[in-house]
Motif scaffolding. Structure first.
Motif, mmCIF file in Angstrom:
data_model
loop_
_atom_site.group_PDB
_atom_site.id
_atom_site.type_symbol
_atom_site.label_atom_id
_atom_site.label_comp_id
_atom_site.label_asym_id
_atom_site.label_seq_id
_atom_site.Cartn_x
_atom_site.Cartn_y
_atom_site.Cartn_z
ATOM 1 N N ASP A 158 27.442 60.121 35.121
ATOM 2 C CA ASP A 158 27.289 58.682 35.279
ATOM 3 C C ASP A 158 27.949 58.134 36.532
ATOM 4 O O ASP A 158 27.419 57.277 37.194
ATOM 5 N N ASP A 159 29.139 58.635 36.779
ATOM 6 C CA ASP A 159 29.863 57.967 37.854
ATOM 7 C C ASP A 159 30.060 58.888 39.053
ATOM 8 O O ASP A 159 31.066 58.847 39.717
ATOM 9 N N GLN A 160 29.105 59.741 39.262
ATOM 10 C CA GLN A 160 29.222 60.563 40.459
ATOM 11 C C GLN A 160 28.488 59.875 41.600
ATOM 12 O O GLN A 160 27.320 59.532 41.503
ATOM 13 N N ALA A 161 29.212 59.756 42.673
ATOM 14 C CA ALA A 161 28.696 58.949 43.770
ATOM 15 C C ALA A 161 27.348 59.456 44.281
ATOM 16 O O ALA A 161 26.462 58.677 44.601
ATOM 17 N N VAL B 163 31.873 51.927 33.000
ATOM 18 C CA VAL B 163 32.861 50.850 33.076
ATOM 19 C C VAL B 163 32.337 49.630 33.839
ATOM 20 O O VAL B 163 32.770 48.505 33.597
ATOM 21 N N PHE B 164 31.381 49.860 34.756
ATOM 22 C CA PHE B 164 30.886 48.700 35.507
ATOM 23 C C PHE B 164 29.774 47.948 34.776
ATOM 24 O O PHE B 164 29.506 46.796 35.055
ATOM 25 N N VAL B 165 29.144 48.641 33.847
ATOM 26 C CA VAL B 165 28.073 47.973 33.097
ATOM 27 C C VAL B 165 28.651 47.218 31.907
ATOM 28 O O VAL B 165 28.117 46.197 31.477
ATOM 29 N N VAL B 166 29.797 47.711 31.392
ATOM 30 C CA VAL B 166 30.412 47.094 30.208
ATOM 31 C C VAL B 166 30.570 45.574 30.323
ATOM 32 O O VAL B 166 30.123 44.832 29.450
#
Lengths: 397, 364
Positions: free
Chosen positions: B12-15, B305-308
């Protein structure tokens, strides 16, 4: 690209919706006097909240140019995360100039909201903030003297019971509920001693509190179970102090099982509907006349912060235009009991009988009223305990 | 499948994949939105309400004025705090259903501290102390479930649910017993705290800036932890493969407890916000079910965490706006609950469907 397209489509939809609704709502000519209603229960609960809702409709009819907006189930269990000040903000945006809050539970919220909205008038039902001087100038309190209705309920219960055991299904414990339960007891004892000429020691009056004005599963005691317990332990008449109708529902079930039981609901004039074989009658509030007075004053710019405790209209306690408290006799009430009740109501109206007259003792034996002493409004309003002779909790342990 | 639960192996959070991730999210989001709108419209039509007007009122009721937006933010703060805490436990593969109880415990600890602060000359001190106390309360409660999991091998869902009931029981006991209002026995709540023990609003705004700052800090801190700290990495590793983590010299159990502690701590703070910033007293439904709602928020956000905060905002808008349905359209107010439930289900179903479609392509 994809993202952009979605965004554009969404924006267009949004704009279209706004325009369509705008077009529909525009063109309303005269501005009506809008009053808001915050109802603690459902507007159609056949109880406390419906009595207020009906009164709101009565006002719309009686006072042309007024319009009611309401929001029901205003309690933290039903409307999670919503507070009174938030709802008041909303009603204010919708043009409400007077807001009626119908629960003791809204007391703190009303105080908070009234400070935020000095331009709006607040009518807090059951409250006493004007008496205690906590209220701001835009708050008034309204209550009706249900003590009389409750005396009639107690009277009726005692005239009917075969076992001599009356159960009182109480909501939470506070000053209001204590004095209402006590009034019931006084009515019952009066009938027992003065009409039936029986020994007061043979009359049992048990109060069981559930913890709130209506059932909140998992939080309050279950009123249905409390009623069943009453009937299973020899009580044959239940007087309800709740906003809702559990007492008559359980009574009906027990009746179908062949038990001779009765119930007296509370609050709403139509509460006996559908329970003709068990319902002895209902003491009810009629908020129409009370609302009318305050809304007229607010509309005419003659608002005053007041604490008002309205009497029944003794000429006809069931007159919808004049009496704030009534007692609607139920279909299960016997002819003899009805005749006795009519006499009792007449005596109350003529002031021949005053049940809040000493000697009366509190439950722990301390003196409430000395011999011959007649209680003032304030003494009745702020009763500290249940009365001697009543079984049940006077306050939280 | 969607109910495969926290599957921290997702990149999910891999650049490197961030661009395609955004695209995927947008598709999932668009799909959910379409499903939700279709379903809600159907319900509204069935209930005899004009759908367009209903949407207009939902929108206007949540973002139509400064006060409304304030109300949305007031609900968003505790919901986001709870959701942020859940990110830690989901990351290590734990289902922290106990978040509800942790929030309640936080509220109880906060109330205890605030009660001491009544009539004190330094109320601000007590108000400030209520937050760490609440975090402690929530954290301890979560550790309880964590220990049951790591030492007793009790599944955290059961431990959490059990502890939720216990917390609710303690809450009711306190309100009806030791913390009752004088002379009153009511489930309506404890005595209201004086103004100086409440989180204050800015004049003209209806939310607490302090609460907002807290929630934003929690979000940023968590994002940083997940991306840049060893702790975040180990959490994820332990979530995907506890045995491998063991081989690398880390003890997954310790990290599980730590994740629980953090989740409980954030939930506790959310409880404190409810007490000091929303209700100004302790009430039986102090959690407002935000714990359970936060679980849905995190799942719908794909544990990102950014979509939450976005999904949480969406949910609170719906919550606040739905009050308009009974008020303006005389739709029975329980329909709002039906719609809310349906939104979650339809959105989840849409995401699941979408994921199924995407997966096979990815595996080539």
């Amino acid at each position: 690209m994809w993202k952009k397209r979605v965004a554009v489509v969404l924006m267009v939809c949004l704009a279209a919706v706004c325009l369509m609704v705008k077009a529909r709502t525009a063109g309303a000519a005269d501005k009506p006097f809008v009053f808001g209603l915050l109802l603690v229960g459902p507007y159609n609960d056949h109880g406390w909240s419906q009595a207020h809702y009906d009164a709101g409709q009565y006002i719309e009819k009686k006072l042309p140019g007024t319009k009611m907006i309401y929001i029901d189930k205003v309690n933290p269990a039903d409307r999670q995360g919503v507070t009174i000040p938030q709802l008041v903000d909303d009603l204010a945006e919708k043009g409400a100039r007077l807001i009626i809050a119908n629960s003791d539970d809204m007391k703190d919220g009303v105080l908070e909201a009234a400070k935020l909205h000095p331009e709006i008038h607040f009518l807090h039902i059951t409250g006493d903030d004007v008496l205690t001087k906590k209220a701001t100038k835009n708050i008034s309190n309204l209550m009706a003297k249900m003590e009389y209705g409750k005396m009639m309920a107690g009277f009726t219960a005692a005239m009917t019971t075969k076992t001599g055991k009356i159960g009182y299904l109480g909501p939470l414990i506070n000053e209001e509920t204590r004095r209402l339960a006590a009034a019931c007891f006084l009515g019952a004892r009066y009938a027992w001693e003065n009409v039936l000429k029986r020994d007061p020691k043979e009359l049992s009056f048990q109060v069981t509190w559930i913890g709130f004005w209506f059932n909140i599963p998992g939080v309050t005691a279950d009123p249905t179970q409390v009623c069943q317990n009453f009937y299973n332990t020899g009580h044959d008449v239940i007087i309800s102090g709740l906003d809702t109708t559990e007492a008559v529902v359980v009574a009906k079930q027990k009746k179908q099982e062949g038990k001779a039981v009765w119930a007296i609901p509370y609050v709403y004039v139509g509460a006996c509907e559908g329970a003709s074989d068990v319902c002895l009658g209902v003491p009810y509030y009629n908020w129409g006349p009370g609302f009318l007075e305050f809304i007229k004053a607010s509309k005419a710019g003659a608002w005053k912060s007041k604490w008002v405790w309205l009497d029944p209209d003794w000429k006809n306690i069931n007159d919808p235009d004049t009496s704030s408290v009534g007692f609607w006799p139920g279909p299960a009430l016997s002819k003899e009991a009805k005749a006795a009740l009519d006499g009792f109501i007449k005596d109350l109206g003529d002031k021949k009988v005053n049940l809040f007259k000493g000697p009366l003792s509190y439950q722990d034996g301390s003196v409430f009223l000395k011999a011959g002493e007649v209680a003032t409004d304030s003494q009745i309003w702020y009763m500290k305990q249940l009365l001697k002779g009543m079984i049940g909790q006077s306050s939280a342990k | 499948m969607i109910w495969a639960g926290p599957s921290p192996g997702r990149p999910d959070d891999q650049a490197s994949e961030s661009k395609s991730m955004i695209q995927r999210h947008w598709k999932a989001f668009g799909l959910s939105l379409a499903g939700v709108l279709g379903f809600t419209t159907a319900i509204l039509v069935l209930a005899g309400a004009p759908p367009l007007e209903a949407y207009y009122h939902l929108l206007k009721g949540s973002l139509g004025s400064l006060n409304k937006t304030g109300a949305v933010l007031t609900a968003w703060i505790p919901l986001t705090l709870c959701a942020v805490g859940l990110l830690y436990t989901f990351r290590i593969g734990l289902w922290n259903i106990g978040v509800e109880g942790q929030m309640i415990m936080g509220a109880i600890f906060a109330t205890a501290v605030l009660r001491w602060g009544v009539e004190s000359r330094v109320p601000l001190l007590y108000l400030a102390a209520a937050f760490p106390a609440a975090a402690l309360g929530g954290g301890l409660w979560a550790i309880g479930a964590g220990i049951l999991k790591t030492k007793g091998e009790v599944h955290e869902i059961f431990a959490g649910l059990g502890l939720n009931f216990v917390a609710q029981g303690i809450l009711l006991y306190l309100i009806f017993g030791p913390w009752k209002r004088p002379g009153v026995a009511s489930m309506s709540g404890t005595e209201v705290f004086p103004t100086d023990l409440r989180l204050s609003f800015l004049p003209g705004l209806r939310f607490s800036p302090a609460g907002l700052i807290l929630a934003v800090i929690a979000l940023l801190l968590t994002a940083w932890m997940f991306r840049h700290s060893r702790f975040g990495l180990v959490l994820k590793a332990a979530g995907s493969n506890p045995i491998a983590t063991l081989l690398f010299g880390e003890r997954p159990n310790r990290y599980m407890l730590l994740a629980m502690l953090l989740a409980g701590g954030f939930a506790g703070i959310a409880g404190c916000v409810q007490v000091s910033g929303v209700y100004h007293r302790l009430i039986p439904s102090i959690s407002s079910n935000y714990g359970y709602l936060a679980l849905l928020v995190v799942m719908l956000s794909n544990y990102n965490v950014f979509v939450v905060p976005v999904v949480a905002f969406f949910f609170t808008c719906l919550n606040v706006g739905s009050i308009q349905l009974p008020m303006m359209l005389r739709i029975d107010s329980s329909l709002a609950g039906v719609i809310q439930g349906a939104w979650v289900l339809v959105a989840l179903a849409a995401i699941a469907w979408h994921r199924r479609k995407v997966r096979p392509e990815k595996e080539h």
